[in-house]
Write a protein that holds these residues in place. Structure first.
Motif, PDB file in Angstrom:
ATOM      1  N   LEU A 215       0.840  -1.183   0.127  1.00  0.00           N
ATOM      2  CA  LEU A 215       0.151   0.018  -0.031  1.00  0.00           C
ATOM      3  C   LEU A 215       0.929   1.177  -0.104  1.00  0.00           C
ATOM      4  CD1 LEU A 215      -2.734   1.092   0.039  1.00  0.00           C
ATOM      5  CD2 LEU A 215      -2.655   0.938   2.660  1.00  0.00           C
ATOM      6  N   VAL A 216       2.065   1.462   0.966  1.00  0.00           N
ATOM      7  CA  VAL A 216       2.764   2.385   0.900  1.00  0.00           C
ATOM      8  C   VAL A 216       3.581   2.454  -0.512  1.00  0.00           C
ATOM      9  CG1 VAL A 216       5.022   3.271   1.953  1.00  0.00           C
ATOM     10  CG2 VAL A 216       3.144   2.257   3.369  1.00  0.00           C
ATOM     11  N   ALA A 217       3.946   1.435  -1.112  1.00  0.00           N
ATOM     12  CA  ALA A 217       4.525   1.747  -2.446  1.00  0.00           C
ATOM     13  C   ALA A 217       3.687   2.212  -3.482  1.00  0.00           C
ATOM     14  CB  ALA A 217       5.046   0.236  -2.880  1.00  0.00           C
ATOM     15  N   ILE A 218       2.263   1.885  -3.563  1.00  0.00           N
ATOM     16  CA  ILE A 218       1.529   2.354  -4.369  1.00  0.00           C
ATOM     17  C   ILE A 218       1.119   3.799  -4.017  1.00  0.00           C
ATOM     18  CG2 ILE A 218      -1.059   2.173  -5.305  1.00  0.00           C
ATOM     19  CD1 ILE A 218      -0.600  -0.672  -4.718  1.00  0.00           C
ATOM     20  N   ALA A 219       1.001   4.314  -2.726  1.00  0.00           N
ATOM     21  CA  ALA A 219       0.659   5.461  -2.215  1.00  0.00           C
ATOM     22  C   ALA A 219       1.667   6.469  -2.471  1.00  0.00           C
ATOM     23  CB  ALA A 219       0.040   5.282  -1.077  1.00  0.00           C
ATOM     24  N   ARG A 220       2.929   6.259  -2.423  1.00  0.00           N
ATOM     25  CA  ARG A 220       4.161   7.133  -2.626  1.00  0.00           C
ATOM     26  C   ARG A 220       5.085   6.636  -4.005  1.00  0.00           C
ATOM     27  NH1 ARG A 220       5.034  10.106   1.758  1.00  0.00           N
ATOM     28  NH2 ARG A 220       7.127  10.376   1.050  1.00  0.00           N
ATOM     29  N   PRO A 221       4.495   6.736  -5.137  1.00  0.00           N
ATOM     30  CA  PRO A 221       5.059   6.473  -6.364  1.00  0.00           C
ATOM     31  C   PRO A 221       6.536   7.167  -6.328  1.00  0.00           C
ATOM     32  CG  PRO A 221       3.230   7.948  -6.789  1.00  0.00           C
ATOM     33  CD  PRO A 221       2.907   7.426  -5.317  1.00  0.00           C
ATOM     34  N   ALA A 222       6.633   8.455  -6.005  1.00  0.00           N
ATOM     35  CA  ALA A 222       7.756   9.295  -6.141  1.00  0.00           C
ATOM     36  C   ALA A 222       8.871   8.581  -5.035  1.00  0.00           C
ATOM     37  CB  ALA A 222       7.560  10.796  -5.744  1.00  0.00           C
ATOM     38  N   SER A 223       8.471   8.308  -4.081  1.00  0.00           N
ATOM     39  CA  SER A 223       9.395   7.642  -3.093  1.00  0.00           C
ATOM     40  C   SER A 223      10.019   6.164  -3.356  1.00  0.00           C
ATOM     41  CB  SER A 223       8.947   7.691  -1.614  1.00  0.00           C
ATOM     42  OG  SER A 223       8.278   8.635  -1.193  1.00  0.00           O
ATOM     43  N   SER A 224       8.817   5.690  -4.132  1.00  0.00           N
ATOM     44  CA  SER A 224       9.273   4.284  -4.707  1.00  0.00           C
ATOM     45  C   SER A 224      10.226   4.208  -5.984  1.00  0.00           C
ATOM     46  CB  SER A 224       7.939   3.549  -5.036  1.00  0.00           C
ATOM     47  OG  SER A 224       6.932   3.378  -4.116  1.00  0.00           O
ATOM     48  N   VAL A 225      10.038   5.266  -6.505  1.00  0.00           N
ATOM     49  CA  VAL A 225      10.946   5.840  -7.809  1.00  0.00           C
ATOM     50  C   VAL A 225      12.554   5.798  -7.227  1.00  0.00           C
ATOM     51  CG1 VAL A 225      11.460   7.148  -9.789  1.00  0.00           C
ATOM     52  CG2 VAL A 225       9.208   6.193  -9.434  1.00  0.00           C
ATOM     53  N   VAL A 226      12.587   6.437  -6.410  1.00  0.00           N
ATOM     54  CA  VAL A 226      13.967   6.991  -5.617  1.00  0.00           C
ATOM     55  C   VAL A 226      14.431   5.509  -4.989  1.00  0.00           C
ATOM     56  CG1 VAL A 226      14.822   8.041  -3.447  1.00  0.00           C
ATOM     57  CG2 VAL A 226      13.231   9.219  -4.865  1.00  0.00           C
ATOM     58  N   LEU A 227      13.453   4.918  -4.355  1.00  0.00           N
ATOM     59  CA  LEU A 227      14.129   3.624  -3.649  1.00  0.00           C
ATOM     60  C   LEU A 227      14.782   2.627  -4.993  1.00  0.00           C
ATOM     61  CD1 LEU A 227      11.535   2.792  -1.015  1.00  0.00           C
ATOM     62  CD2 LEU A 227      13.973   3.394  -0.646  1.00  0.00           C
TER      63      LEU A 227
END
Length: 209
Positions: A146-158
């Motif tokens: 859920l966090v990965a979907i809700a925070r796409p920008a952060s997911s791209v950074v990771l």
């Protein structure tokens, strides 16, 4: 910036580098002591726990702390990490198989590649979450997803950081062996703690609105 300012920054950079090397070495050592299959789970989760403590400025002796954490996280670490590794190995195996078939298998090869990227992002949230929050094992995967979907920008950074470290490790194998694992765990944890803090603040504001 003054000479003293640069000296302080250089000191902290060297300290973080040495810590990442130490964390990497401890993770490898305890993985081997556990016979690899039974060691990699608790060693990985313990490394994330120590990275979290380090990020919060806590002072501790690395070896005794790692030993205690390894024993404490033996069952939970194995139950959490081994399934992730099993899925990763299966996806990589399928990717290599489809790659060997050439252009006619480009679509399933691409699907495996995307699945690996999604798994990497979810795992990048899941492992720091496992040591930061008091959650049951069955709750971790849905919440991390859920966090990965809700925070796409952060997911791209990771994902970018993960791919960069993986590329450098493949280009410089010695650097990868000595530093990559510990460096990724510490950086992954540091980033996620800030993402979690931002997410909690956002949820808190929504709750008060």
């Amino acid at each position: 910036m003054s000479v003293s300012g640069w000296s302080i920054r250089l000191y902290y950079a060297a300290d973080e580098l040495l810590w990442a090397i130490k964390l990497n070495a401890l993770c490898i050592l305890f993985t081997l002591l556990g016979g690899v299959a039974l060691g990699i789970g608790p060693a990985t989760l313990t490394a994330y726990d120590l990275a979290r403590r380090r990020s919060f400025g806590e002072s501790f002796h690395a070896l005794p702390a790692f030993r205690a954490g390894f024993r404490r996280e033996f069952a939970r670490g194995s139950l959490l990490v081994l399934p992730l590794l099993a899925v990763t190995v299966a996806l990589v195996g399928n990717y290599l198989y489809f790659a060997s078939l050439g252009a006619k298998a480009s679509i399933p090869r691409l699907a495996c590649f995307v699945a690996l990227a999604v798994l990497a992002v979810i795992a990048a949230y899941l492992l720091p979450m496992a040591v930061h929050y008091d959650l049951r094992l069955r709750e971790l995967l849905p919440k991390a997803s859920l966090v990965a979907i809700a925070r796409p920008a952060s997911s791209v950074v990771l994902l970018f950081v993960f791919v960069t470290i993986a590329y450098l490790s493949s280009t410089f194998p010695v650097l990868g062996l000595v530093l990559a694992g510990g460096g990724w765990i510490q950086l992954n944890t540091w980033l996620c703690l800030r993402f979690f803090e931002e997410n909690e603040a956002r949820l808190h504001l929504k709750g008060n609105s």
